[in-house]
Design a protein around this motif. Structure first.
Motif, PDB file in Angstrom:
ATOM      1  N   MET A 119       7.932  -5.164  -1.752  1.00 52.95           N
ATOM      2  CA  MET A 119       7.168  -6.201  -1.032  1.00 52.95           C
ATOM      3  C   MET A 119       5.676  -5.895  -1.118  1.00 52.95           C
ATOM      4  SD  MET A 119       7.168  -9.005   0.601  1.00 52.95           S
ATOM      5  CE  MET A 119       8.922  -9.264   0.834  1.00 52.95           C
ATOM      6  N   GLU A 120       4.874  -6.959  -1.339  1.00 55.97           N
ATOM      7  CA  GLU A 120       3.430  -6.762  -1.540  1.00 55.97           C
ATOM      8  C   GLU A 120       2.741  -6.275  -0.260  1.00 55.97           C
ATOM      9  OE1 GLU A 120       1.557  -9.659  -4.180  1.00 55.97           O
ATOM     10  OE2 GLU A 120      -0.002  -9.900  -2.653  1.00 55.97           O
ATOM     11  N   GLN A 121       1.767  -5.396  -0.458  1.00 55.98           N
ATOM     12  CA  GLN A 121       0.964  -4.897   0.665  1.00 55.98           C
ATOM     13  C   GLN A 121      -0.520  -5.076   0.356  1.00 55.98           C
ATOM     14  OE1 GLN A 121       2.279  -0.799   1.037  1.00 55.98           O
ATOM     15  NE2 GLN A 121       3.865  -1.394   2.508  1.00 55.98           N
ATOM     16  N   LEU A 140       2.790  -5.607  10.147  1.00 50.97           N
ATOM     17  CA  LEU A 140       1.835  -4.510  10.259  1.00 50.97           C
ATOM     18  C   LEU A 140       2.523  -3.211   9.858  1.00 50.97           C
ATOM     19  CD1 LEU A 140      -0.991  -3.595  11.188  1.00 50.97           C
ATOM     20  CD2 LEU A 140      -0.048  -3.384  13.503  1.00 50.97           C
ATOM     21  N   LYS A 141       1.977  -2.534   8.851  1.00 55.03           N
ATOM     22  CA  LYS A 141       2.598  -1.301   8.341  1.00 55.03           C
ATOM     23  C   LYS A 141       1.731  -0.069   8.526  1.00 55.03           C
ATOM     24  CE  LYS A 141       6.273  -3.309   7.138  1.00 55.03           C
ATOM     25  NZ  LYS A 141       7.496  -3.158   6.387  1.00 55.03           N
ATOM     26  N   GLY A 142       0.444  -0.279   8.818  1.00 55.46           N
ATOM     27  CA  GLY A 142      -0.450   0.852   9.047  1.00 55.46           C
ATOM     28  C   GLY A 142      -1.598   0.400   9.923  1.00 55.46           C
ATOM     29  N   LEU A 143      -2.052   1.280  10.836  1.00 48.79           N
ATOM     30  CA  LEU A 143      -3.126   0.891  11.762  1.00 48.79           C
ATOM     31  C   LEU A 143      -3.809   2.130  12.320  1.00 48.79           C
ATOM     32  CD1 LEU A 143      -4.480  -1.322  13.647  1.00 48.79           C
ATOM     33  CD2 LEU A 143      -2.657  -0.817  15.257  1.00 48.79           C
ATOM     34  N   LYS A 144      -5.137   2.210  12.158  1.00 50.13           N
ATOM     35  CA  LYS A 144      -5.875   3.308  12.814  1.00 50.13           C
ATOM     36  C   LYS A 144      -7.346   2.944  12.976  1.00 50.13           C
ATOM     37  CE  LYS A 144      -6.262   5.908   8.473  1.00 50.13           C
ATOM     38  NZ  LYS A 144      -5.854   7.127   7.751  1.00 50.13           N
ATOM     39  N   LEU A 145      -7.927   3.507  14.050  1.00 52.23           N
ATOM     40  CA  LEU A 145      -9.365   3.369  14.320  1.00 52.23           C
ATOM     41  C   LEU A 145     -10.027   4.659  13.863  1.00 52.23           C
ATOM     42  CD1 LEU A 145     -11.619   1.721  16.012  1.00 52.23           C
ATOM     43  CD2 LEU A 145     -11.111   3.381  17.799  1.00 52.23           C
ATOM     44  N   LEU A 146     -11.049   4.540  13.047  1.00 52.24           N
ATOM     45  CA  LEU A 146     -11.722   5.757  12.581  1.00 52.24           C
ATOM     46  C   LEU A 146     -13.167   5.471  12.184  1.00 52.24           C
ATOM     47  CD1 LEU A 146     -10.466   6.693   8.970  1.00 52.24           C
ATOM     48  CD2 LEU A 146     -10.288   4.413   9.974  1.00 52.24           C
ATOM     49  N   THR A 147     -13.961   6.536  12.191  1.00 54.31           N
ATOM     50  CA  THR A 147     -15.329   6.453  11.662  1.00 54.31           C
ATOM     51  C   THR A 147     -15.328   7.185  10.334  1.00 54.31           C
ATOM     52  OG1 THR A 147     -16.178   6.502  13.912  1.00 54.31           O
ATOM     53  CG2 THR A 147     -17.746   6.936  12.164  1.00 54.31           C
ATOM     54  N   VAL A 148     -15.921   6.591   9.304  1.00 50.07           N
ATOM     55  CA  VAL A 148     -15.866   7.232   7.986  1.00 50.07           C
ATOM     56  C   VAL A 148     -17.199   7.861   7.607  1.00 50.07           C
ATOM     57  CG1 VAL A 148     -13.996   5.746   7.168  1.00 50.07           C
ATOM     58  CG2 VAL A 148     -16.367   5.095   6.683  1.00 50.07           C
ATOM     59  N   GLU A 149     -17.109   8.899   6.810  1.00 51.00           N
ATOM     60  CA  GLU A 149     -18.283   9.593   6.281  1.00 51.00           C
ATOM     61  C   GLU A 149     -18.947   8.725   5.201  1.00 51.00           C
ATOM     62  OE1 GLU A 149     -19.231  12.715   7.099  1.00 51.00           O
ATOM     63  OE2 GLU A 149     -17.529  13.202   8.396  1.00 51.00           O
ATOM     64  N   SER A 197       7.496   3.222   7.528  1.00 49.63           N
ATOM     65  CA  SER A 197       8.398   2.338   6.793  1.00 49.63           C
ATOM     66  C   SER A 197       9.339   1.664   7.786  1.00 49.63           C
ATOM     67  CB  SER A 197       9.198   3.165   5.784  1.00 49.63           C
ATOM     68  OG  SER A 197      10.118   2.348   5.118  1.00 49.63           O
ATOM     69  N   TRP A 198       9.225   0.346   7.910  1.00 47.14           N
ATOM     70  CA  TRP A 198      10.139  -0.382   8.799  1.00 47.14           C
ATOM     71  C   TRP A 198      10.259  -1.827   8.318  1.00 47.14           C
ATOM     72  CZ3 TRP A 198       9.014  -4.625  12.138  1.00 47.14           C
ATOM     73  CH2 TRP A 198       7.667  -5.019  12.148  1.00 47.14           C
ATOM     74  N   GLN A 199      11.325  -2.477   8.664  1.00 48.98           N
ATOM     75  CA  GLN A 199      11.536  -3.886   8.328  1.00 48.98           C
ATOM     76  C   GLN A 199      11.964  -4.627   9.585  1.00 48.98           C
ATOM     77  OE1 GLN A 199      11.022  -5.475   5.454  1.00 48.98           O
ATOM     78  NE2 GLN A 199      10.390  -3.607   4.408  1.00 48.98           N
ATOM     79  N   SER A 200      11.437  -5.829   9.772  1.00 49.20           N
ATOM     80  CA  SER A 200      11.912  -6.656  10.870  1.00 49.20           C
ATOM     81  C   SER A 200      13.373  -7.019  10.625  1.00 49.20           C
ATOM     82  CB  SER A 200      11.086  -7.937  10.966  1.00 49.20           C
ATOM     83  OG  SER A 200      11.719  -8.840  11.846  1.00 49.20           O
ATOM     84  N   SER A 201      14.197  -6.849  11.635  1.00 51.97           N
ATOM     85  CA  SER A 201      15.609  -7.210  11.480  1.00 51.97           C
ATOM     86  C   SER A 201      15.890  -8.587  12.066  1.00 51.97           C
ATOM     87  CB  SER A 201      16.482  -6.169  12.183  1.00 51.97           C
ATOM     88  OG  SER A 201      16.093  -6.082  13.535  1.00 51.97           O
ATOM     89  N   LEU A 202      14.813  -9.289  12.497  1.00 52.15           N
ATOM     90  CA  LEU A 202      15.028 -10.570  13.174  1.00 52.15           C
ATOM     91  C   LEU A 202      15.339 -11.699  12.198  1.00 52.15           C
ATOM     92  CD1 LEU A 202      12.166 -10.473  15.829  1.00 52.15           C
ATOM     93  CD2 LEU A 202      14.603 -10.118  16.197  1.00 52.15           C
ATOM     94  N   HIS A 203      14.467 -11.881  11.199  1.00 50.20           N
ATOM     95  CA  HIS A 203      14.609 -13.012  10.286  1.00 50.20           C
ATOM     96  C   HIS A 203      14.159 -12.585   8.898  1.00 50.20           C
ATOM     97  CE1 HIS A 203      15.098 -15.591  13.783  1.00 50.20           C
ATOM     98  NE2 HIS A 203      13.969 -15.132  14.268  1.00 50.20           N
ATOM     99  N   TRP A 232      -1.089  -4.443   5.751  1.00 46.67           N
ATOM    100  CA  TRP A 232      -0.235  -5.586   6.080  1.00 46.67           C
ATOM    101  C   TRP A 232       0.667  -5.873   4.891  1.00 46.67           C
ATOM    102  CZ3 TRP A 232       0.234  -7.945  10.761  1.00 46.67           C
ATOM    103  CH2 TRP A 232      -0.726  -7.625  11.725  1.00 46.67           C
ATOM    104  N   GLU A 233       1.871  -6.308   5.182  1.00 49.30           N
ATOM    105  CA  GLU A 233       2.878  -6.524   4.135  1.00 49.30           C
ATOM    106  C   GLU A 233       3.461  -7.922   4.231  1.00 49.30           C
ATOM    107  OE1 GLU A 233       5.726  -3.246   3.107  1.00 49.30           O
ATOM    108  OE2 GLU A 233       7.197  -4.706   3.804  1.00 49.30           O
ATOM    109  N   GLY A 234       3.805  -8.496   3.073  1.00 47.70           N
ATOM    110  CA  GLY A 234       4.480  -9.789   3.044  1.00 47.70           C
ATOM    111  C   GLY A 234       4.244 -10.502   1.723  1.00 47.70           C
TER     112      GLY A 234
END
Ligand code: RTP
Length: 147
Positions: A1-3, A32-41, A137-143, A75-77
């Motif tokens: 699946m595309e990310q 949503l597959k990845g999420l973080k708040l950060l300050t970069v160099e 790594s996770w998949q929605s099991s709803l639909h 993000w994936e889909g």
């Protein structure tokens, strides 16, 4: 699946647009597959935008990205790279359509709130750069149509 790799830039964080932006991607149906708040160099910002290093706006762009925390996301889909760019809107907010993130929330190309990968190849490279630790790594099991 595309990310795809999506980054809320410092002005988006400072203006309290994080929830609004996440909501738009969620409501569209992306996962949503990845999420973080950060300050970069500085060196990291230069690496992320290395393809633009010859541009006259490059020094100012790097200063902008290191000026405060950013939110890095994966993000994936289906077609998420191109559709993510559509959700974001044109680079210059004065040309971004209303209803897009930049069209609704930005005026200045130098403070355009958000970044999104411009191709599948860029997404792969950017996800590896920003999430060297890997992503959940996770998949929605709803639909089946919720990615
Ligand atoms: P991004 O990489 O941030 O998603 O933006 P983009 O693909 O839509 O645009 P790109 O041409 O890759 O430019 C990257 C970022 O550089 C800043 N910029 N400033 N002052 C200027 O003329 C100018 N042009 C571009 C913007 O922050 C743009 O998003």
């Amino acid at each position: 699946m595309e990310q795809t790799f999506i980054m809320i830039k410092p002005d988006g964080v400072q203006r309290g647009l994080v929830g609004e932006i996440i909501s738009r991607f969620e409501k569209k149906g992306f996962s949503l597959k990845g999420l973080k708040l950060l300050t970069v160099e500085r060196s990291f910002a230069e690496k992320h935008y290395e393809d633009l290093s010859a541009k006259p706006f490059f020094p100012g762009l790097v200063e902008y990205i290191i000026s405060g925390p950013v939110v890095a996301m994966v993000w994936e889909g289906k077609n998420v790279v191109a559709t993510g760019r559509t959700i974001i809107g044109a680079t210059n907010p004065s040309a971004s359509a209303p209803g897009t993130i930049r069209g609704d929330f930005a005026i200045d190309v130098g403070r355009n709130v958000i970044h999104g990968s411009d191709s599948v190849a860029s997404a792969t490279k950017e996800i590896a750069l920003w999430f060297p630790e890997g992503i959940v790594s996770w998949q929605s099991s709803l639909h089946s149509w919720i990615y």
